[in-house]
Every structure is written in C-alpha cells, then in structure tokens.
Design a protein around this motif. Structure first.
Motif, PDB file in Angstrom:
ATOM      1  N   LYS A  53       1.175  -0.761   0.146  1.00 20.83           N
ATOM      2  CA  LYS A  53       0.106   0.306  -0.130  1.00 20.83           C
ATOM      3  C   LYS A  53       1.003   1.233   0.262  1.00 20.83           C
ATOM      4  N   VAL A  54       2.675   1.279   0.900  1.00 21.99           N
ATOM      5  CA  VAL A  54       2.441   2.231   1.294  1.00 21.99           C
ATOM      6  C   VAL A  54       3.517   2.522  -0.943  1.00 21.99           C
ATOM      7  N   ASP A  55       4.422   1.266  -1.323  1.00 26.83           N
ATOM      8  CA  ASP A  55       4.468   1.925  -2.483  1.00 26.83           C
ATOM      9  C   ASP A  55       3.504   2.266  -4.092  1.00 26.83           C
ATOM     10  N   SER A  56       2.065   2.287  -3.281  1.00 27.90           N
ATOM     11  CA  SER A  56       1.203   2.634  -4.093  1.00 27.90           C
ATOM     12  C   SER A  56       1.183   3.463  -3.537  1.00 27.90           C
ATOM     13  N   LEU A  57       1.057   4.531  -2.258  1.00 23.44           N
ATOM     14  CA  LEU A  57       0.420   5.508  -2.566  1.00 23.44           C
ATOM     15  C   LEU A  57       2.304   6.652  -2.767  1.00 23.44           C
ATOM     16  N   TYR A  58       2.999   6.139  -2.778  1.00 23.79           N
ATOM     17  CA  TYR A  58       4.460   6.380  -3.405  1.00 23.79           C
ATOM     18  C   TYR A  58       4.718   7.018  -4.980  1.00 23.79           C
ATOM     19  N   PHE A  59       3.918   5.807  -5.734  1.00 22.45           N
ATOM     20  CA  PHE A  59       3.244   6.086  -6.864  1.00 22.45           C
ATOM     21  C   PHE A  59       2.805   7.477  -6.739  1.00 22.45           C
ATOM     22  N   SER A  60       1.609   7.011  -6.770  1.00 24.11           N
ATOM     23  CA  SER A  60       0.711   8.426  -6.949  1.00 24.11           C
ATOM     24  C   SER A  60       0.961   9.981  -6.213  1.00 24.11           C
ATOM     25  N   TYR A  61       2.231   9.781  -5.352  1.00 24.45           N
ATOM     26  CA  TYR A  61       2.632  10.954  -4.799  1.00 24.45           C
ATOM     27  C   TYR A  61       3.488  11.577  -6.002  1.00 24.45           C
ATOM     28  N   TYR A  62       4.237  10.352  -6.227  1.00 27.49           N
ATOM     29  CA  TYR A  62       4.997  10.872  -7.549  1.00 27.49           C
ATOM     30  C   TYR A  62       4.507  11.502  -8.770  1.00 27.49           C
ATOM     31  N   ASP A  89      -3.327  18.171  -2.920  1.00 28.41           N
ATOM     32  CA  ASP A  89      -2.854  16.653  -3.827  1.00 28.41           C
ATOM     33  C   ASP A  89      -1.588  15.723  -2.528  1.00 28.41           C
ATOM     34  N   LYS A  90      -0.547  16.151  -2.931  1.00 28.71           N
ATOM     35  CA  LYS A  90       0.995  16.133  -2.333  1.00 28.71           C
ATOM     36  C   LYS A  90       0.428  16.108  -0.744  1.00 28.71           C
ATOM     37  N   ALA A  91      -0.097  16.511   0.043  1.00 30.39           N
ATOM     38  CA  ALA A  91       0.167  17.283   1.087  1.00 30.39           C
ATOM     39  C   ALA A  91      -0.861  15.580   1.803  1.00 30.39           C
ATOM     40  N   ASP A  92      -1.750  15.538   1.264  1.00 30.77           N
ATOM     41  CA  ASP A  92      -2.517  14.113   1.409  1.00 30.77           C
ATOM     42  C   ASP A  92      -2.176  12.817   1.337  1.00 30.77           C
ATOM     43  N   ILE A  93      -1.471  12.905   0.496  1.00 27.37           N
ATOM     44  CA  ILE A  93      -1.173  11.182   0.120  1.00 27.37           C
ATOM     45  C   ILE A  93       0.430  11.197   1.166  1.00 27.37           C
ATOM     46  N   LEU A 140       0.193  12.348   3.776  1.00 30.87           N
ATOM     47  CA  LEU A 140      -0.168  12.766   5.650  1.00 30.87           C
ATOM     48  C   LEU A 140      -0.652  10.732   5.406  1.00 30.87           C
ATOM     49  N   ASN A 141      -0.784  10.057   4.668  1.00 30.01           N
ATOM     50  CA  ASN A 141      -1.548   9.298   4.365  1.00 30.01           C
ATOM     51  C   ASN A 141       0.059   7.685   4.532  1.00 30.01           C
ATOM     52  N   ILE A 142       1.052   7.961   3.791  1.00 32.17           N
ATOM     53  CA  ILE A 142       2.618   6.955   3.191  1.00 32.17           C
ATOM     54  C   ILE A 142       2.349   7.795   4.658  1.00 32.17           C
ATOM     55  N   GLY A 143       2.355   8.522   5.966  1.00 34.66           N
ATOM     56  CA  GLY A 143       2.561   8.635   7.181  1.00 34.66           C
ATOM     57  C   GLY A 143       1.984   7.540   8.197  1.00 34.66           C
ATOM     58  N   SER A 144       0.806   7.832   8.018  1.00 37.22           N
ATOM     59  CA  SER A 144      -0.439   6.673   8.862  1.00 37.22           C
ATOM     60  C   SER A 144       0.146   5.216   8.996  1.00 37.22           C
ATOM     61  N   GLU A 145       0.481   4.960   7.562  1.00 40.16           N
ATOM     62  CA  GLU A 145       0.685   3.830   7.399  1.00 40.16           C
ATOM     63  C   GLU A 145       2.662   3.682   7.756  1.00 40.16           C
ATOM     64  N   LEU A 146       3.486   4.461   7.486  1.00 41.66           N
ATOM     65  CA  LEU A 146       4.778   3.816   8.741  1.00 41.66           C
ATOM     66  C   LEU A 146       4.794   3.937  10.082  1.00 41.66           C
ATOM     67  N   PHE A 147       3.378   4.730  10.618  1.00 43.14           N
ATOM     68  CA  PHE A 147       3.821   5.390  11.916  1.00 43.14           C
ATOM     69  C   PHE A 147       3.754   4.048  12.911  1.00 43.14           C
ATOM     70  N   VAL A 148       4.039   2.966  13.060  1.00 41.19           N
ATOM     71  CA  VAL A 148       3.916   1.947  14.042  1.00 41.19           C
ATOM     72  C   VAL A 148       5.065   1.296  13.357  1.00 41.19           C
TER      73      VAL A 148
END
Length: 228
Positions: free
Chosen positions: A25-34, A41-45, A47-55
C-alpha cells in the motif's frame, strides 16, 4: 559518468527495497505521490504514507508528515496543516520526546482552531494534559484537561468525556486531592456504565481502588479491585 551514477543509484534502490521492503500500500501511495501535480494532493498522500508507516517506521512517518506540512503550508490547506501537525506530535509523543510533542500539539491546536477541527483540538489538549501529568506539572495538566472538556461537551462525545474525567481523576490522585479525584472518577464510571464499556468500567474502578487504598480504606479498595 552520469549514466553510471544513475545505474548505481537504481541498483542501490532496488537492493534497499528488497532488504527493507515497504508494504504494498505504501509503494502504491508513493507512486501516487510522484504522479500528483497539486501541492494539496501531495500533502494529503504524504499524510496517508505517514499513517501507514507510523508503527513500523516512525522516523519515515515523521519525515512524511513534515513534508506533508510543507506542501499544506504552500497550498494554504489549513485542514491538512492541522492533521500534519497533530500527527507529527503523535510521533514525538510515542517516542517519549515530550518537549517536541508539546510544541507541535500547541501548533496543531492553533491550526485546528482555524480549520474548526474539534476532534484534533480535543485530542491535542488531552495529550498535552497527559504530558504535563507525566512530568509532574499537575496544575497545567488539569488546565489542559479542562480545555479538552469544553470542546468535548460541544461535540457531545460521551466516550471522550469519560476518558477525560478519568484522566482528571488520575491527576487529582497524583495531587493528593482525593475528594476531587473521587468526584471525577465517579463521573467517568457513570459515563462508561452508560456506554457499556467494560474496558472503561475496569479503568474507572481501578482508579477508585487506588483512591480508597491511598486513604487507608483497604476494605473498600479490595472490594473495588475485585469488582473491577
């Protein structure tokens, strides 16, 4: 020379990815970010990346949240700024960096107030209260809990109010103000009972046991612990 550098860069990237693989999911989010064009949109994506990596990767999460904040500031998205600031605070808080956590919780409250994000305001005040309670600044902790209470009442959130009262009770226990501690803990217990929250009831009953034990009422303390 430039081509060699590029080849080496991608070789290192591929090796790194295999040794320290990111969730799909993080890989996919990074592709969306780039691929994203707007700063919003970059800011929002991010945020989602950070949430996935939080733990699993708090340092990477912190980096993502800080990048998100920069894009949100550029795009003047106060809502995203508030969320980014709050999440930065949580990373610091979870890693026991209370000074930085407090700084960013306060910043989050300012942004969240502008964006009318009451849930962020409430949680930031709760965390600020807890931070001050940990370091022994009980008067300041209670002030923060009281601020949280004001917004919780506006939001009519019984579960959060029960949590807030239980924390206030704990702060009054630490301050040896047992009448106040008992008052807020009982209010917390009643709310948890209405919510049928077994975990909350257990938490409140345990606090009551501490109050009775500290005052030398051992029979009441034992009875409360057994009931919990």
């Amino acid at each position: 020379m430039k081509k060699i550098f590029i080849i080496l860069f991608f070789a290192v990237f591929v090796i790194f990815k295999h040794v320290f693989p990111l969730p799909a999911k993080v890989d996919s989010l990074y592709f969306s970010y780039y691929e994203a064009v707007s700063d919003s949109d970059k800011a929002d994506i991010l945020l989602n990346i950070g949430s996935e990596l939080f733990v699993s990767r708090p340092d990477s999460a912190l980096n993502a949240f800080k990048k998100s904040l920069k894009y949100a500031e550029r795009s003047k998205e106060v809502d995203i700024q508030a969320r980014a600031l709050y999440n930065i605070s949580l990373v610091y808080f979870d890693n026991d960096n209370y000074i930085n956590a407090a700084e960013y919780f306060n910043k989050a409250i300012i942004a969240a107030t502008e964006a009318s994000k009451y849930n962020i305001i409430i949680n930031a005040y709760i965390h600020l209260g807890y931070v001050n309670q940990i370091i022994g600044n009980l008067r300041q902790a209670l002030d923060y809990y009281s601020h949280a209470e004001d917004y919780i009442i506006i939001e009519n959130d019984s579960a959060m109010l029960a949590q807030c009262y239980n924390l206030m009770g704990a702060a009054y226990i630490a301050a040896a103000n047992y009448p106040k501690a008992l008052d807020y803990t009982l209010q917390s217990l009643r709310l948890y009972e209405n919510l049928e929250s077994l975990q909350g009831i257990f938490r409140a009953m345990t606090s009551l046991g501490v109050i009775f034990r500290t005052q030398g009422e051992f029979e009441k303390a034992l009875s409360t612990y057994y009931d919990a």
